[in-house]
Enzyme design. Sequence first.
Site, PDB file in Angstrom:
ATOM      1  N   GLN A 155     -17.812  31.590  -0.754  1.00 15.58           N
ATOM      2  CA  GLN A 155     -18.047  30.202  -0.337  1.00 15.58           C
ATOM      3  C   GLN A 155     -18.886  28.806  -1.028  1.00 15.58           C
ATOM      4  OE1 GLN A 155     -16.088  28.972   2.209  1.00 15.58           O
ATOM      5  NE2 GLN A 155     -16.965  27.052   2.337  1.00 15.58           N
TER       6      GLN A 155
ATOM      7  N   LYS B  66     -11.300  30.384   8.115  1.00 16.49           N
ATOM      8  CA  LYS B  66     -10.536  30.664   6.978  1.00 16.49           C
ATOM      9  C   LYS B  66     -10.052  32.574   7.478  1.00 16.49           C
ATOM     10  CE  LYS B  66     -12.406  28.438   3.114  1.00 16.49           C
ATOM     11  NZ  LYS B  66     -13.510  28.002   1.791  1.00 16.49           N
TER      12      LYS B  66
ATOM     13  N   ASP C  90      -9.529  31.988  -4.751  1.00 12.17           N
ATOM     14  CA  ASP C  90     -10.164  30.544  -4.656  1.00 12.17           C
ATOM     15  C   ASP C  90      -9.711  29.787  -5.551  1.00 12.17           C
ATOM     16  OD1 ASP C  90     -10.624  28.572  -2.241  1.00 12.17           O
ATOM     17  OD2 ASP C  90     -12.971  29.745  -2.129  1.00 12.17           O
TER      18      ASP C  90
END
Length: 300
Positions: free
Chosen positions: A104, A60, A127
């Site tokens: 994460q 990412k 996200d």
Amino acid sequence: MSPVAIARPGLMDGKALSVAWRDALALAVAAWTKAGGRPPGLAVVRVGDDPASAVYVRQKTLAAREAGFEVSDVVLNESATQDQVLAALGELGARSDVDGLMLQLPVPGHLVTDALLEAIPPERDVDGLGVWQAGRLGIGAPDLRPCTPAGIMALLEAHGIVLAGARALVIGRSRIVGRPMAQLLLGADATVTVAHSRSRDLPDWIAEAEVVVVAAGRPGFLPGTAFAPGAVVIDVGIHPKPGGGLVGDVDWGGQAPAVAAWTPVPGGVGPMTVTMLLVNTWQAHGRREGHPPLAAPVAS
Ligand code: NAD
């Protein structure tokens, strides 16, 4: 059963589509910064030493830097407390140069994931996993969509798959993949069924489905023969193979898939997930800076 209409059948190459999206994004960012604009900023928080998480975060942050983003890559110790992680998220979420902030997952077991996700400001929740974004998705309002399902929708769209009226089956009901996937398919007018670990008669549901998203997190648990010949099969699973490499949730038995369209593992959903994180961050940046979101690149 009439098969779902597909303009571009066959392999759904997420790697190639990702390149098209990321090239378009890099051009947009370069034009923006050349004109004196502030570059988009992405902050990623990781807790602990999980090797798979480290790989995902590296993918990412690398992709974000390649697109011209400013990246803050924050790694907290495995033993970090809930308060310490909350403090890190709070600090990053308040920074004026951070447009997108993500945690994460998974985090170590002593931490409360839900409460951590709520510490991410909704407008920076790139996200799309917080309650605000989940609610916006639930009522069908446009906003920041969870990256894996958003990437799958981009793949379906790029292949000209007509979802309106199609029988779609989502296998898995997780917060990250299954639930938001079902909502997005519903938003595209598909007739959606969600199967999960307690579902009965899964083979019957699969045989009836025109679009199947497999996100059970079980390596090779469905044989390629489970699907109708005209089906579109999206394999979300990612599992390391004992001898190296990756496998998905679908086992094609070493044969060319006998369905109308399918995603490979690797090179299908995975790259699109990373790409949608960047696209979401650009969208969040645009809301603050006054530019439109990125349009889907034209399929070649
Ligand atoms: P999860 O473990 O949170 O959820 C799995 C879901 O599958 C559950 O809802 C469960 O009810 C369902 N399930 C389990 N066994 C089943 C069975 N036999 N029949 C029907 N349903 C069953 O997993 P997740 O986070 O949703 O991830 C799923 C998979 O996707 C994993 O392999 C994960 O690594 C992968 N993943 C890939 C990407 C990507 O970018 N490609 C992103 C996220 C997750």
